[in-house]
Every structure is written in structure tokens, then in C-alpha cells.
Design a protein around this motif. Structure first.
Motif, mmCIF file in Angstrom:
data_model
loop_
_atom_site.group_PDB
_atom_site.id
_atom_site.type_symbol
_atom_site.label_atom_id
_atom_site.label_comp_id
_atom_site.label_asym_id
_atom_site.label_seq_id
_atom_site.Cartn_x
_atom_site.Cartn_y
_atom_site.Cartn_z
ATOM 1 N N ALA A 148 7.473 -18.954 -6.212
ATOM 2 C CA ALA A 148 8.851 -18.696 -6.609
ATOM 3 C C ALA A 148 9.704 -18.287 -5.412
ATOM 4 C CB ALA A 148 8.881 -17.604 -7.668
ATOM 5 N N LEU A 149 9.158 -17.394 -4.595
ATOM 6 C CA LEU A 149 9.945 -16.928 -3.452
ATOM 7 C C LEU A 149 10.185 -18.069 -2.473
ATOM 8 C CD1 LEU A 149 8.424 -13.397 -2.840
ATOM 9 C CD2 LEU A 149 10.641 -13.991 -3.820
ATOM 10 N N CYS A 150 9.174 -18.907 -2.328
ATOM 11 C CA CYS A 150 9.313 -20.040 -1.426
ATOM 12 C C CYS A 150 10.404 -20.983 -1.940
ATOM 13 C CB CYS A 150 7.967 -20.755 -1.351
ATOM 14 S SG CYS A 150 7.837 -21.793 0.056
ATOM 15 N N ALA A 151 10.396 -21.237 -3.245
ATOM 16 C CA ALA A 151 11.418 -22.101 -3.840
ATOM 17 C C ALA A 151 12.799 -21.476 -3.667
ATOM 18 C CB ALA A 151 11.116 -22.307 -5.319
ATOM 19 N N MET A 152 12.866 -20.158 -3.853
ATOM 20 C CA MET A 152 14.131 -19.440 -3.710
ATOM 21 C C MET A 152 14.656 -19.561 -2.288
ATOM 22 S SD MET A 152 15.106 -18.483 -6.369
ATOM 23 C CE MET A 152 16.306 -17.591 -7.190
ATOM 24 N N LEU A 153 13.722 -19.388 -1.355
ATOM 25 C CA LEU A 153 14.082 -19.459 0.060
ATOM 26 C C LEU A 153 14.660 -20.841 0.387
ATOM 27 C CD1 LEU A 153 13.678 -17.390 2.368
ATOM 28 C CD2 LEU A 153 11.814 -18.840 3.158
ATOM 29 N N ILE A 154 13.992 -21.861 -0.118
ATOM 30 C CA ILE A 154 14.481 -23.224 0.134
ATOM 31 C C ILE A 154 15.892 -23.369 -0.430
ATOM 32 C CG2 ILE A 154 14.171 -25.660 -0.463
ATOM 33 C CD1 ILE A 154 11.172 -25.193 -0.417
ATOM 34 N N LEU A 195 -3.388 -9.219 -0.848
ATOM 35 C CA LEU A 195 -3.036 -10.350 -1.712
ATOM 36 C C LEU A 195 -3.468 -11.636 -1.020
ATOM 37 C CD1 LEU A 195 0.623 -9.338 -2.630
ATOM 38 C CD2 LEU A 195 -1.401 -9.066 -4.060
ATOM 39 N N GLN A 196 -3.838 -12.629 -1.840
ATOM 40 C CA GLN A 196 -4.177 -13.919 -1.249
ATOM 41 C C GLN A 196 -2.911 -14.764 -1.136
ATOM 42 O OE1 GLN A 196 -7.307 -15.073 -0.180
ATOM 43 N NE2 GLN A 196 -7.740 -12.890 -0.328
ATOM 44 N N VAL A 197 -2.586 -15.212 0.069
ATOM 45 C CA VAL A 197 -1.381 -16.028 0.239
ATOM 46 C C VAL A 197 -1.717 -17.336 0.931
ATOM 47 C CG1 VAL A 197 0.231 -14.110 0.260
ATOM 48 C CG2 VAL A 197 -0.793 -14.875 2.390
ATOM 49 N N SER A 198 -0.909 -18.358 0.621
ATOM 50 C CA SER A 198 -1.142 -19.689 1.178
ATOM 51 C C SER A 198 -0.326 -19.957 2.429
ATOM 52 C CB SER A 198 -0.779 -20.760 0.151
ATOM 53 O OG SER A 198 -1.518 -20.589 -1.010
ATOM 54 N N PHE A 199 0.829 -19.307 2.525
ATOM 55 C CA PHE A 199 1.796 -19.790 3.504
ATOM 56 C C PHE A 199 1.414 -19.482 4.952
ATOM 57 C CE2 PHE A 199 3.270 -15.502 2.790
ATOM 58 C CZ PHE A 199 3.787 -15.109 3.998
ATOM 59 N N LEU A 211 1.646 -25.867 -0.564
ATOM 60 C CA LEU A 211 2.783 -25.132 -1.133
ATOM 61 C C LEU A 211 4.037 -26.008 -1.185
ATOM 62 C CD1 LEU A 211 3.773 -22.347 -2.106
ATOM 63 C CD2 LEU A 211 4.188 -21.741 0.268
ATOM 64 N N LEU A 212 4.154 -26.909 -0.230
ATOM 65 C CA LEU A 212 5.421 -27.611 -0.013
ATOM 66 C C LEU A 212 5.914 -28.367 -1.258
ATOM 67 C CD1 LEU A 212 7.514 -27.979 2.133
ATOM 68 C CD2 LEU A 212 6.394 -30.087 2.829
ATOM 69 N N LEU A 213 5.063 -29.245 -1.802
ATOM 70 C CA LEU A 213 5.534 -30.060 -2.928
ATOM 71 C C LEU A 213 5.930 -29.227 -4.140
ATOM 72 C CD1 LEU A 213 3.413 -33.333 -2.968
ATOM 73 C CD2 LEU A 213 5.720 -32.947 -2.123
ATOM 74 N N PRO A 214 5.051 -28.319 -4.619
ATOM 75 C CA PRO A 214 5.490 -27.535 -5.777
ATOM 76 C C PRO A 214 6.738 -26.705 -5.500
ATOM 77 C CG PRO A 214 3.292 -26.845 -5.030
ATOM 78 C CD PRO A 214 3.646 -28.063 -4.265
ATOM 79 N N ALA A 215 6.835 -26.180 -4.287
ATOM 80 C CA ALA A 215 8.016 -25.359 -3.973
ATOM 81 C C ALA A 215 9.279 -26.207 -4.008
ATOM 82 C CB ALA A 215 7.851 -24.700 -2.608
ATOM 83 N N VAL A 216 9.211 -27.391 -3.438
ATOM 84 C CA VAL A 216 10.379 -28.281 -3.462
ATOM 85 C C VAL A 216 10.723 -28.636 -4.905
ATOM 86 C CG1 VAL A 216 11.158 -30.618 -2.917
ATOM 87 C CG2 VAL A 216 10.084 -29.217 -1.150
ATOM 88 N N LEU A 228 15.883 -15.858 -10.095
ATOM 89 C CA LEU A 228 14.585 -15.476 -9.531
ATOM 90 C C LEU A 228 13.647 -15.051 -10.650
ATOM 91 C CD1 LEU A 228 12.755 -14.903 -7.123
ATOM 92 C CD2 LEU A 228 13.682 -12.605 -7.031
ATOM 93 N N GLY A 229 14.172 -14.240 -11.565
ATOM 94 C CA GLY A 229 13.372 -13.828 -12.702
ATOM 95 C C GLY A 229 12.863 -15.021 -13.482
ATOM 96 N N SER A 230 13.775 -15.950 -13.770
ATOM 97 C CA SER A 230 13.354 -17.076 -14.600
ATOM 98 C C SER A 230 12.408 -18.001 -13.832
ATOM 99 C CB SER A 230 14.573 -17.833 -15.131
ATOM 100 O OG SER A 230 15.157 -18.585 -14.117
ATOM 101 N N VAL A 231 12.590 -18.091 -12.521
ATOM 102 C CA VAL A 231 11.672 -18.930 -11.740
ATOM 103 C C VAL A 231 10.259 -18.360 -11.818
ATOM 104 C CG1 VAL A 231 11.024 -19.623 -9.421
ATOM 105 C CG2 VAL A 231 13.362 -19.867 -10.152
ATOM 106 N N ILE A 232 10.158 -17.036 -11.657
ATOM 107 C CA ILE A 232 8.834 -16.418 -11.683
ATOM 108 C C ILE A 232 8.226 -16.555 -13.072
ATOM 109 C CG2 ILE A 232 7.582 -14.243 -11.463
ATOM 110 C CD1 ILE A 232 9.734 -13.387 -9.442
#
Lengths: 324, 325
Positions: free
Chosen positions: B101-107, B175-179, B188-193, B254-258
Motif C-alpha cells: 500500500a505504501l509503495c502504491a501511495m508513493l508512486i 518485519l519482513q520487507v521486500s523492497f 513488488l513493482l507490478l502489484p504496486a503499479v 491510504l486507509g482504503s488501499v490498506i
């Protein structure tokens, strides 16, 4: 730095708006001169082209409008066709402008100090502290109490009159040679208006700044300006020393304007009105633009009148001026 | 400011309480989880035992009281399916969703505000019109279709990006993170886009509308009359004014994205909360649903509070009113 050139000479300035409906000649060949320490009143009804004249001098005419002809000589240099970058070094620096509505001219989300300091730093390589000091001093000069604290305030924390003082202070920041004041007191109540007029006049005389005061209010101009030019439909129809023009108006339009100001002397008598409305600038009738509203119009007025010298320092654009 | 925050916090508590009532009773009147969970061949005694074990034999108001009592101890119930605390299940999945969600928001912010402002400053230019055309597509194309198309083009035809999963993850603050890995970033790229597309269009439109309105204001002309550079006018005078509506909407979004990144997570098999809630609804895993909804409410309330505080930073006029209030 003294030069022999007058601060501002406008020669045959034409500012046209190229709209889909046709060319609107908002300013159509006007000429005037303002010199150091002098206040020129530019008077006219709404839509007579006085604000556009101000923006033309500032180089701030937005498309579809542009300066289509004439020269604007600022201290001898033609600035009419100057590219925006070059014009920007003059704007707010050598030529400043005060706008009509103080509620709208200050950015609501920026503090006063930000808005003042940026104007200083846009033209001078000075430190923030130095710029802040200068901003504070000038706020004090325009009559804002405790300027140190007020610098940190936002525009909405000021009253209308105070905001206009701030705008005036911003115009004065870089000690300009010319100030274009576009109806700066119209939006203020009468007592504040009086104070501001008095202070602007004082500041202008002290620093020998040239000033163009645009207004529709003859009573404002009477006590303020040295000379006035009366505009009608994009042209100057009469100009001269302020007392002479107001006491002995030559052009029927100027007469009409003066007649429509309420006065003590004519209590109980209905106010004289100028019949009709300002013509659409899109298709002005041929000949004198004031013809349709003029009590003195005749067939001669079907050809456009030229500006003629009526007396030393007095010019009028009329075939039938009110000569004594 | 303190008064304002305290008052907002009290309001928030009330909202959470009311929501817990609605959610708990709402979820508990639909279906019978026992039918789904238990082996259909089980005898009556086994069913009774199962009902008792899940605490479903007691009257609903008692169940609620127990739920509330435990909630204060940080226990939102145990999943019927996994037998693990519902909160723990959600928390395990949360980092994945948050990251997405944060990645999508950032984009959407990083691209949306400049593009929108560009379109607002030059509405008649080819670029401005193209940007608006793109935003209309972003608005109207269904998210699942775009997701499938992205997989088709980048994973199947070009074969440059992976289509499912999170890829390699590394631990960051537990926390486990991908980025932080190339592999994770590629995943991460495709789902975030995909998730960002709608928000991006929204931000573009908001920024454009705001810019078009603000550039006409006297204070912009006055800023020009001060001789400021165009970049300062656009980046300070215009941008700060258009940020107010943008921040409001982004906060809510942001809330609704999460909370509702369900579609994207399902298409890209992203192991986040969205996938968990869909599975839980299918299995009528009540505690997980309740816990998830309450978490969502909590998240919305927190975000709204943050937005309100951000507001007062952006718009000084709001600040004054709050102090008076």
C-alpha cells in the motif's frame, strides 16, 4: 545613479486581447509620462483599460492578451518587448505593483516573513537575517505595530487595512523607482483609506518614487495625484494637472464623472449620471467612443478625434471641449 | 492543539466501541461456522463439543462481553480455522499489505502531483491533454483487468518481471520487507503499479484542478509581480495551496488501499491481509473477520487523526480555529 530620462514614458501603448470573438483593444494607443516623486492618477470606469495598462507596464498581461504596439520606456530603455527573464529582474525590484484586493494578494498558506523575504532575496544576494531586518523595518515604516511579531503571522491574522499595508510594504521592499498602484484603497473602508493614502503619499515623496495610481474614484485622486489622465474605452481622453482637470474639465466624459461624485454643495439635487454604458471593446463604434453617451456629439464625432493641446500641459481628445 | 487532540482521541474511542458492537453482532448473525468447520460425518456429541470449545453455546451478549474483556488484554479471539490468535494472523500478514500500500501511495504521490500540476499549468498542451487522457483510463479500467494485463505483458510476453509472490524478503525492525532486495523489488513493482493506478489518476485530477484554480488567484499574480522565479511560484506558492485537498483524499485513500487491496493481492498472490480476509469470509472465520474489521476501523481513525494534524501544518487558518475550539 541619476539619469536624464524620466522614470517612465509610455508612448502609443496598445494592448490587445486576441479572443475567439475578435480582437479586444483594451488599451488602444495611450501615452503618458511619470517622473521621480510624481504621482499620476489614471482614472476611468471599469473596463476602460486602466488595470490592463498597469499590467502592461509590469509585463504581466496574460494570454490571449499581449502588448501589440507602442513603447514603454523605463528610464530610457524600452521594456515593452523584454523577455520574461529580463522583465523579472525589474519586477518587484525597480517596478513594483500594489493590487486592488488585499484579501486576495497575500498567499494564505505562507507567513508574512516568507512572502517578504522571498521578494528581497529574488533580487538581492543577502542573508536571511539581513532580509528579515529589512522586512521588519519596512513593516514598521508602513505603520504596522510590533513588526517583529507580525512577521511571523499569517495573512488571515491581519485585517484588510493591515493586509494592504503589508502589500504596500512588499512593494517598497526593494526601494523601487516606480510603483503601479491598482486601486489599492477601493476595498478598504473610508477611514483606513484616508490613512493609507496619507502614508503612501508621504513615502512616495520621501523616497522620490514615481507612482501611477489607478482608480475610478475621483475623490481619492484629488488629494493625492499631481497629474491625472482620464481613460475611456482604452484611450486617454483628457490629461493635465489634477486641480485644473477637476476644476475645469474639458472633456464631456470628465465632466460627467465629476458630476456623478456626491458633494456637499449640491445637497438635495439628484446626482448627475452619465447616460448609457461603457461600449463593448469588441466592436467600438467608429469615431469618438464616447459619442453615444455624449450630450455634445454631432456629425464631426463620427471621425475619431485626436489628442490636442488645449492649454499648456492640458490635452483633450474631443471636437467640442468645454472651453471657457 | 492539545485540547483538539484529546477531544479527537475521545471521539475515536467512542467510534471504536460502536464499531465493535456493530461488527460483532453483525458477523455473529450470519451463517453457522460449525457447518463449515466440522466434518459432516461428526456425531451430535462432537458437534456439541466443538460449539462449546468455540464458545458459541453462550448467549450472544455474553460472548460480546467476553470478547470486549479479552480485547482490552490485546486478544481479539482465536481463529476457528488456524487455531491461532486472530490478531497474530493479521499482524503476520500486515507488513506485506502495508508495504504494497505504501509503495502504491508513493508512486501515486511522486508521479501524480507533478503530472497533475503540469496538466494544470498547461491544460491546452499535448502533454497536459495526454496526462488527462491517461487519468481517465486509470479511473475507468477495472483493477483486476489491468492486473491481468500487466501480468500478460511483463511476466508472460516480455518475461521481465515475476507475476506472483513477494520474492526474497529481509528483516527490518523485525518485519519482513521486500523492497530492500532486487528480487523483492521486482516482485513488488507490478502489484504496486496495479494498486497505484487508480490513486494516481485521482491525485492527478486533484492536483490539476487545484492548480488551475490557484494559478488564477491574485496572490499568484502578485508573486509574479514580486519578480519571483517561475519555479518558486509553482513549487512554493501553488504547490502548498493544492496540497490541502490532496492530503485529505490521500489520507482517506491510504486507509482504503490498506484495507481493501483484496483484488490486487488476489491476482498477484500477494500474501497480505486482503487475501486473509477473503479466505476468512469464505470459511466464516468469525474472530478473524471481526478482528480485521476492527483493525480497519482503528487504522482509518488513526489516519484521519494524522490527516487533521497535517492539515494544521499545511493550512494555518485551520490551526487558529482549533486553538479557539
Amino acid at each position: 545613479m541619476t539619469s536624464n530620462f524620466p522614470t517612465l514614458v509610455v508612448e502609443d501603448l496598445r494592448t490587445y486581447f486576441y479572443t475567439k470573438a475578435g480582437v479586444v483593444k483594451a488599451v488602444d494607443g495611450i501615452s503618458f509620462t511619470v517622473d521621480r516623486g510624481e504621482i499620476l492618477g489614471l482614472v476611468g470606469e471599469s473596463g476602460s483599460g486602466k488595470t490592463v495598462t498597469g499590467f502592461s507596464i509590469m509585463g504581466l498581461v496574460d494570454p490571449p492578451g499581449r502588448v501589440a504596439g507602442g513603447r514603454i520606456l523605463f528610464k530610457g530603455d524600452d521594456i515593452a518587448g523584454l523577455p520574461d527573464d529580463a522583465m523579472r529582474t525589474l519586477r518587484g525590484n525597480r517596478i513594483a505593483m500594489i493590487f486592488q484586493d488585499p484579501m486576495m494578494t497575500l498567499n494564505p498558506v505562507l507567513r508574512i516573513d516568507t512572502q517578504m523575504i522571498e521578494a528581497i532575496k529574488a533580487h538581492n544576494a543577502v542573508s536571511n537575517d539581513e532580509a528579515r531586518r529589512r522586512a521588519r523595518d519596512i513593516l514598521g515604516r508602513v505603520g504596522i505595530p510590533s513588526p517583529d511579531e507580525r512577521l511571523k503571522a499569517y495573512p488571515h491574522q491581519f485585517s484588510g487595512g493591515m493586509r494592504q499595508r503589508v502589500s504596500i510594504a512588499i512593494a517598497l521592499l526593494n526601494d523601487p523607482d516606480l510603483i503601479v498602484a491598482d486601486e489599492p484603497t477601493t476595498a478598504l473602508d473610508v477611514t483606513i483609506q484616508g490613512q493609507i493614502l496619507y502614508e503612501v503619499q508621504k513615502l512616495c515623496r520621501e523616497s522620490r518614487t514615481a507612482m501611477i495610481w489607478i482608480t475610478h474614484d475621483l475623490s481619492v485622486i484629488a488629494g493625492l495625484a499631481d497629474r491625472i489622465s482620464v481613460m475611456y474605452a482604452g484611450r486617454i481622453v483628457e490629461s493635465g494637472q489634477v486641480d485644473e482637470v477637476l476644476d475645469r474639465p474639458l472633456h464631456p466624459y470628465t465632466r460627467g464623472l465629476i458630476g456623478s461624485v456626491p458633494s456637499e454643495n449640491r445637497r438635495g439635487v439628484p446626482l448627475a449620471q452619465i447616460p448609457g454604458m461603457t461600449p463593448s471593446l469588441l466592436n467600438l463604434p467608429p469615431g469618438c467612443a464616447f459619442r453615444a453617451r455624449c450630450p455634445r456629439a454631432d456629425n464631426a464625432c463620427l471621425t475619431p478625434p485626436e489628442m490636442t493641446l488645449a492649454a499648456p500641459g492640458r490635452e483633450v481628445r474631443c471636437f467640442h471641449p468645454h472651453l471657457a | 492543539m492539545t485540547v483538539f487532540i484529546t477531544r479527537r482521541l475521545l471521539q475515536s474511542c467512542l467510534v471504536i466501541f460502536v464499531m465493535s458492537l456493530i461488527v460483532f453482532f453483525g458477523v455473529n448473525v450470519i451463517g453457522n461456522p460449525i457447518d463449515i468447520l466440522i466434518n459432516p460425518e461428526a456425531d451430535q456429541a462432537e458437534i456439541e463439543r466443538a460449539i462449546k470449545a468455540l464458545g458459541l453455546d453462550r448467549p450472544i451478549h455474553e460472548q460480546y462481553l467476553v470478547f470486549i474483556q479479552r480485547a482490552f488484554e490485546g486478544d481479539l479471539g482465536r481463529s476457528f480455522v488456524f487455531g491461532e490468535p486472530a490478531l497474530k494472523l493479521i499482524m503476520q500478514r500486515m507488513p506485506a499489505t502495508l508495504e504494497l500500500a505504501l509503495c502504491a501511495m508513493l508512486i501515486s504521490i511522486v508521479l501524480g502531483i507533478p503530472l497533475g500540476m503540469w496538466a494544470g499549468l498547461k491544460p491546452e498542451s499535448a502533454a497536459g491533454k495526454s496526462i488527462m487522457g491517461f487519468s481517465i483510463l486509470g479511473f475507468s479500467l477495472p483493477s483486476f483487468w489491468v492486473g491481468i494485463m500487466l501480468i500478460m505483458i511483463f511476466a508472460v510476453m516480455l518475461g521481465v518481471l515475476p507475476s506472483t509472490g513477494r520474492g526474497q524478503t529481509v528483516g527490518l525492525f523485525g518485519l519482513q520487507v521486500s523492497f530492500l532486495t532486487w528480487d523483492g523489488l521486482a516482485h513488488l513493482l507490478l502489484p504496486a503499479v496495479n494498486l497505484a493506478l487508480f490513486k494516481l489518476s485521482l491525485v492527478i485530477r486533484l492536483a490539476r484542478a487545484g492548480t488551475r484554480e490557484v494559478v488564477l488567484q491574485d496572490y499568484v499574480k502578485f508573486a509574479r509581480a514580486k519578480g519571483l522565479s517561475p519555479s518558486r511560484i509553482v513549487l512554493v506558492h501553488v504547490m502548498k495551496n493544492i496540497m490541502i485537498p490532496v492530503v485529505t483524499i490521500l489520507g482517506l485513500e491510504l486507509g482504503s488501499v490498506i484495507a481493501f487491496s483484496v483484488v490486487t493481492e488476489t491476482i498477484f498472490a500477494w500474501p497480505g491481509m486482503g487475501k486473509l480476509i477473503i479466505d476468512s469470509i469464505n470459511l466464516l472465520d468469525r474472530p478473524v473477520i471481526v478482528a480485521y474489521l476492527l483493525m480497519t476501523v482503528f487504522m482509518f481513525i488513526t489516519i484521519n487523526l494524522v490527516v487533521d494534524i497535517l492539515y494544521s501544518i499545511l493550512d494555518p487558518r485551520v490551526r487558529l480555529q482549533d486553538i479557539k475550539g
